[in-house]
Design a protein around this motif. Structure first.
Motif, mmCIF file in Angstrom:
data_model
loop_
_atom_site.group_PDB
_atom_site.id
_atom_site.type_symbol
_atom_site.label_atom_id
_atom_site.label_comp_id
_atom_site.label_asym_id
_atom_site.label_seq_id
_atom_site.Cartn_x
_atom_site.Cartn_y
_atom_site.Cartn_z
ATOM 1 N N GLU A 1 39.393 -108.857 98.021
ATOM 2 C CA GLU A 1 39.331 -110.159 97.355
ATOM 3 C C GLU A 1 38.970 -109.991 95.873
ATOM 4 O OE1 GLU A 1 39.680 -114.006 96.437
ATOM 5 O OE2 GLU A 1 40.361 -113.042 98.283
ATOM 6 N N LEU A 2 38.048 -109.077 95.575
ATOM 7 C CA LEU A 2 37.716 -108.800 94.172
ATOM 8 C C LEU A 2 38.947 -108.313 93.417
ATOM 9 C CD1 LEU A 2 34.215 -107.036 94.277
ATOM 10 C CD2 LEU A 2 34.763 -109.266 93.307
ATOM 11 N N ALA A 3 39.725 -107.440 94.041
ATOM 12 C CA ALA A 3 40.942 -106.926 93.410
ATOM 13 C C ALA A 3 41.902 -108.068 93.104
ATOM 14 C CB ALA A 3 41.606 -105.893 94.310
ATOM 15 N N ASN A 4 42.046 -108.992 94.030
ATOM 16 C CA ASN A 4 42.929 -110.148 93.804
ATOM 17 C C ASN A 4 42.417 -111.015 92.665
ATOM 18 O OD1 ASN A 4 44.670 -109.402 95.863
ATOM 19 N ND2 ASN A 4 43.553 -110.562 97.412
ATOM 20 N N GLN A 5 41.111 -111.229 92.607
ATOM 21 C CA GLN A 5 40.531 -112.050 91.539
ATOM 22 C C GLN A 5 40.654 -111.362 90.181
ATOM 23 O OE1 GLN A 5 36.535 -112.838 92.825
ATOM 24 N NE2 GLN A 5 37.183 -114.300 94.400
ATOM 25 N N ILE A 6 40.434 -110.044 90.171
ATOM 26 C CA ILE A 6 40.555 -109.295 88.914
ATOM 27 C C ILE A 6 41.992 -109.367 88.402
ATOM 28 C CG2 ILE A 6 40.418 -106.988 87.871
ATOM 29 C CD1 ILE A 6 38.043 -106.468 89.833
ATOM 30 N N ALA A 7 42.944 -109.297 89.310
ATOM 31 C CA ALA A 7 44.354 -109.392 88.926
ATOM 32 C C ALA A 7 44.657 -110.718 88.232
ATOM 33 C CB ALA A 7 45.247 -109.215 90.152
ATOM 34 N N LEU A 8 43.851 -111.728 88.537
ATOM 35 C CA LEU A 8 44.012 -113.044 87.913
ATOM 36 C C LEU A 8 43.123 -113.194 86.677
ATOM 37 C CD1 LEU A 8 44.050 -115.175 91.190
ATOM 38 C CD2 LEU A 8 46.021 -114.478 89.791
ATOM 39 N N HIS A 9 42.697 -112.065 86.111
ATOM 40 C CA HIS A 9 41.885 -112.029 84.885
ATOM 41 C C HIS A 9 40.494 -112.602 85.070
ATOM 42 C CE1 HIS A 9 45.406 -110.778 82.630
ATOM 43 N NE2 HIS A 9 46.078 -111.755 83.212
ATOM 44 N N ASP A 10 39.904 -112.438 86.230
ATOM 45 C CA ASP A 10 38.555 -112.933 86.501
ATOM 46 C C ASP A 10 37.534 -111.878 86.060
ATOM 47 O OD1 ASP A 10 36.141 -113.855 87.460
ATOM 48 O OD2 ASP A 10 36.910 -114.398 89.430
ATOM 49 N N GLY A 11 36.886 -112.122 84.932
ATOM 50 C CA GLY A 11 35.905 -111.192 84.388
ATOM 51 C C GLY A 11 34.674 -111.040 85.253
ATOM 52 N N LEU B 1 46.417 -104.246 90.976
ATOM 53 C CA LEU B 1 45.312 -104.014 91.910
ATOM 54 C C LEU B 1 45.577 -104.542 93.323
ATOM 55 C CD1 LEU B 1 42.019 -104.542 89.863
ATOM 56 C CD2 LEU B 1 43.030 -102.420 90.654
ATOM 57 N N PRO B 2 46.171 -105.720 93.494
ATOM 58 C CA PRO B 2 46.395 -106.200 94.863
ATOM 59 C C PRO B 2 47.306 -105.290 95.689
ATOM 60 C CG PRO B 2 46.568 -108.018 93.322
ATOM 61 C CD PRO B 2 46.485 -106.759 92.508
ATOM 62 N N GLU B 3 48.106 -104.467 95.032
ATOM 63 C CA GLU B 3 49.013 -103.566 95.735
ATOM 64 C C GLU B 3 48.283 -102.347 96.308
ATOM 65 O OE1 GLU B 3 51.953 -102.565 92.835
ATOM 66 O OE2 GLU B 3 52.402 -104.659 92.408
ATOM 67 N N ILE B 4 47.078 -102.081 95.832
ATOM 68 C CA ILE B 4 46.327 -100.908 96.284
ATOM 69 C C ILE B 4 45.755 -101.194 97.668
ATOM 70 C CG2 ILE B 4 44.342 -99.422 95.820
ATOM 71 C CD1 ILE B 4 44.809 -100.020 92.822
ATOM 72 N N TYR C 1 40.489 -95.468 96.228
ATOM 73 C CA TYR C 1 41.219 -95.358 94.966
ATOM 74 C C TYR C 1 40.263 -95.084 93.802
ATOM 75 C CZ TYR C 1 44.278 -96.664 91.082
ATOM 76 O OH TYR C 1 45.002 -96.667 89.919
ATOM 77 N N LEU C 2 39.126 -95.771 93.783
ATOM 78 C CA LEU C 2 38.152 -95.564 92.709
ATOM 79 C C LEU C 2 37.608 -94.143 92.722
ATOM 80 C CD1 LEU C 2 36.267 -98.965 92.883
ATOM 81 C CD2 LEU C 2 37.674 -98.143 90.991
ATOM 82 N N TYR C 3 37.316 -93.612 93.904
ATOM 83 C CA TYR C 3 36.807 -92.239 93.993
ATOM 84 C C TYR C 3 37.871 -91.223 93.585
ATOM 85 C CZ TYR C 3 32.307 -93.366 96.012
ATOM 86 O OH TYR C 3 31.038 -93.817 96.190
ATOM 87 N N ILE C 4 39.093 -91.411 94.039
ATOM 88 C CA ILE C 4 40.162 -90.476 93.676
ATOM 89 C C ILE C 4 40.445 -90.559 92.177
ATOM 90 C CG2 ILE C 4 42.631 -89.991 93.960
ATOM 91 C CD1 ILE C 4 42.285 -90.741 96.923
ATOM 92 N N SER C 5 40.445 -91.769 91.621
ATOM 93 C CA SER C 5 40.645 -91.927 90.174
ATOM 94 C C SER C 5 39.550 -91.225 89.393
ATOM 95 C CB SER C 5 40.671 -93.404 89.791
ATOM 96 O OG SER C 5 41.758 -94.047 90.384
ATOM 97 N N THR C 6 38.313 -91.350 89.871
ATOM 98 C CA THR C 6 37.192 -90.689 89.202
ATOM 99 C C THR C 6 37.342 -89.176 89.273
ATOM 100 O OG1 THR C 6 35.746 -92.551 89.720
ATOM 101 C CG2 THR C 6 34.676 -90.470 89.136
#
Length: 164
Positions: A9-19, A65-68, A74-79
């Protein structure tokens, strides 16, 4: 720790530019990713830069982000990838090895009585964990503290699920 549904849900909100959603994600994952990056880079400053770069990329690519499927992993692998890229850029010919990871454990209790009771148990637990091989220490931290599944840890460090 956030549930998988809450992270989605956070990923979906972030995709909508939710700071604010981005801030929640940042506050939830920053300390853990910082420790993980530090265990790879062995430098606090480098770890801070690595994690900052990961979160900047998350914000810049927020529409996807919603596609992930699993943002937690993903965050750990990106790091991990960002840390390896950082080390490469620094002309260090050092690859990520779970045997070189430094593991820190923290207590989850905050009231004074529990801290007193837990301090001795935590000390004994830390002694026992410190006697484990470095790779086992990393796996323990990722599974027990960071909440990753065995399959996710296996994928992250490149071993079979049965090894985890």
């Amino acid at each position: 720790m956030l549930t998988t549904a809450a992270v989605k849900e956070l990923a979906n909100q972030i995709a909508l530019h939710d700071g604010k959603a981005y801030q929640v994600l940042f506050c939830e994952y920053h300390p853990r990713l910082l420790q993980f990056a530090h265990s790879i880079s062995h430098s606090r400053e480098a770890a801070e830069e690595i994690v900052s770069d990961v979160f900047i990329k998350i914000w810049n690519k927020r529409q996807s982000l919603p596609e992930i499927e699993n943002l937690h992993l993903y965050l750990y692998i990106s790091t991990k990838n960002q840390a390896i890229n950082y080390l490469t850029r620094q002309n260090r010919e050092k690859t990520f090895s779970p045997d070189e990871v430094v593991v820190e454990l923290r207590s989850i209790y905050y009231d004074p009585e529990q801290l007193l009771i837990t301090a001795e148990m935590l000390r004994l637990l830390q002694i026992a964990i410190s006697q484990l091989p470095p790779r086992c220490q990393l796996i323990f931290k990722l599974v027990k503290e960071d909440g990753l599944k065995y399959r996710e840890v296996a994928e992250l460090i490149g071993v079979s699920i049965k090894t985890v």
